[in-house]
Design an enzyme around this catalytic site. Structure first.
Site, PDB file in Angstrom:
ATOM      1  N   GLY A 203       0.855  -1.188   0.000  1.00  0.00           N
ATOM      2  CA  GLY A 203       0.000   0.000   0.000  1.00  0.00           C
ATOM      3  C   GLY A 203       0.885   1.230   0.000  1.00  0.00           C
ATOM      4  O   GLY A 203       1.868   1.307   0.754  1.00  0.00           O
TER       5      GLY A 203
ATOM      6  N   ASP B 215       7.636   4.410  -4.001  1.00  0.00           N
ATOM      7  CA  ASP B 215       7.331   4.743  -2.603  1.00  0.00           C
ATOM      8  C   ASP B 215       8.604   4.889  -1.776  1.00  0.00           C
ATOM      9  O   ASP B 215       8.658   5.703  -0.854  1.00  0.00           O
ATOM     10  CB  ASP B 215       6.424   3.674  -1.999  1.00  0.00           C
ATOM     11  CG  ASP B 215       5.071   3.608  -2.674  1.00  0.00           C
ATOM     12  OD1 ASP B 215       4.570   4.665  -3.100  1.00  0.00           O
ATOM     13  OD2 ASP B 215       4.509   2.505  -2.781  1.00  0.00           O
TER      14      ASP B 215
ATOM     15  N   ARG C 159      16.296  -5.273  -4.835  1.00  0.00           N
ATOM     16  CA  ARG C 159      15.843  -6.268  -3.865  1.00  0.00           C
ATOM     17  C   ARG C 159      14.397  -6.659  -4.149  1.00  0.00           C
ATOM     18  O   ARG C 159      13.667  -5.910  -4.785  1.00  0.00           O
ATOM     19  CB  ARG C 159      15.944  -5.704  -2.442  1.00  0.00           C
ATOM     20  CG  ARG C 159      17.339  -5.244  -2.041  1.00  0.00           C
ATOM     21  CD  ARG C 159      17.297  -4.484  -0.732  1.00  0.00           C
ATOM     22  NE  ARG C 159      18.618  -4.110  -0.261  1.00  0.00           N
ATOM     23  CZ  ARG C 159      18.843  -3.387   0.833  1.00  0.00           C
ATOM     24  NH1 ARG C 159      17.816  -2.950   1.562  1.00  0.00           N
ATOM     25  NH2 ARG C 159      20.070  -3.105   1.204  1.00  0.00           N
TER      26      ARG C 159
ATOM     27  N   GLY D 116      10.442  -7.402  -3.282  1.00  0.00           N
ATOM     28  CA  GLY D 116       9.403  -6.899  -2.391  1.00  0.00           C
ATOM     29  C   GLY D 116       9.358  -5.389  -2.358  1.00  0.00           C
ATOM     30  O   GLY D 116      10.201  -4.705  -2.945  1.00  0.00           O
TER      31      GLY D 116
END
Length: 305
Positions: free
Chosen positions: A40, A254, A287, A289
């Site tokens: 999110g 983000d 990386r 994720g």
């Protein structure tokens, strides 16, 4: 509240499929793997900032379910203040289904769920209550447009700087955009806002300058290449450092925004904040994720060696 960043935004449970290609209409494809990560845009940016040492409070909503409980635990483990996350039984926690493609690119479909239960009145009230002279607000667009507008106006009324990450692209009143300092957009959103696409550094700088007519300052993130910035003092472009192969671009934007707002809250110039943001994003794409990939200060220092 602990610290000086107020994040208003989404919290989703990410389900990440590793695939060779996206299926076309009527086609079935087999995925190589399925993994689950906290995500999110709001939660991601909160974690990215907290890992760089910012004090962060997040305002949002999750469902009264296992996913929501897990997201809150993960945020708390990162040092984020979750006391203003509403737990609602009216809807389930937001979900994001991410298809991770070879080369690190990804395609995402988000089911907003409880994120759209966030009330404009409540969110604005919380921002007013948490506001301090050194606060910075950051808000994204995975929540309703009226919530984004309400919290930006509440922040302005209380002398708080507002960073508006207009992703995904939603309609906001000109009066709200004019309060953005900066307005942060990604390359994919630029054509709808300026009428032209970004195909290099010059176009990114041109887009930032054009959008400066609508906001106090602007940052245009040009995919993995870097970012352009513009404010009343001038503008420029920060190239992304080379980190080798791109492993996973999920949530890299983000990471950029979380680092950007952290530096702005520390009093850095927009140019310097963009530089650290670009470096944070560069680490993140190396990386797997979203939140799991976000750097600490030591990782950024090591990147410069």
């Amino acid at each position: 509240m602990a610290g000086n960043l107020i994040v208003v935004g989404s919290a989703n449970q990410d389900y990440v499929l590793s695939v060779d290609a996206l299926p076309t209409g009527g086609e079935t494809r087999l995925a190589r793997s399925l993994r689950r990560f906290p995500g999110g845009k709001g939660a991601n940016q909160a974690v990215a900032a907290a890992r760089l040492g910012a004090g962060v409070a997040i305002v949002g909503a999750v469902g009264d379910d296992d996913d929501g409980a897990l997201l809150i635990r993960e945020l708390r483990a990162e040092g984020v203040d979750t006391s203003e996350i509403e737990i609602t039984s009216a809807d389930r926690t937001g979900l994001a289904f991410v298809s991770l493609l070879p080369g690190g690119d990804s395609a995402q479909t988000v089911v907003p769920g409880a994120n759209h239960a966030l009330s404009a009145t409540r969110a604005a009230h919380v921002v007013r209550r948490l506001a301090t002279p050194d606060s910075v607000l950051v808000v994204q667009a995975e929540i309703p447009a009226d919530v984004v507008s309400a919290v930006v106006r509440a922040a302005s009324e209380n002398g708080v700087r507002s960073v508006v990450n207009l992703s995904p692209l939603i309609d906001l009143a000109e009066s709200v955009l004019r309060l953005a300092d900066p307005l942060v957009v990604y390359g994919v959103e630029v054509p709808a806002l300026t009428g032209f696409a970004i195909d290099g550094r010059e176009r990114a700088e041109e887009a930032a300058t054009a959008l400066l007519r609508s906001a106090r300052s602007v940052v245009v993130v040009a995919d993995h290449d870097g970012a352009a910035w513009a404010d009343p003092s001038g503008g420029g472009y920060v190239m992304s450092p080379h980190v080798g192969a791109i492993v996973d671009a999920t949530g890299a934007g983000d990471a950029f925004v979380g680092a950007l707002v952290t530096l702005l809250a520390e009093g850095a110039s927009l140019k310097e904040a963009v530089r650290i943001g670009v470096e944070a994003g560069a680490v993140a794409v190396s990386r797997v994720g979203a939140q799991a990939s976000y750097p600490y200060r030591r990782d950024i220092r090591q990147l410069r060696r």
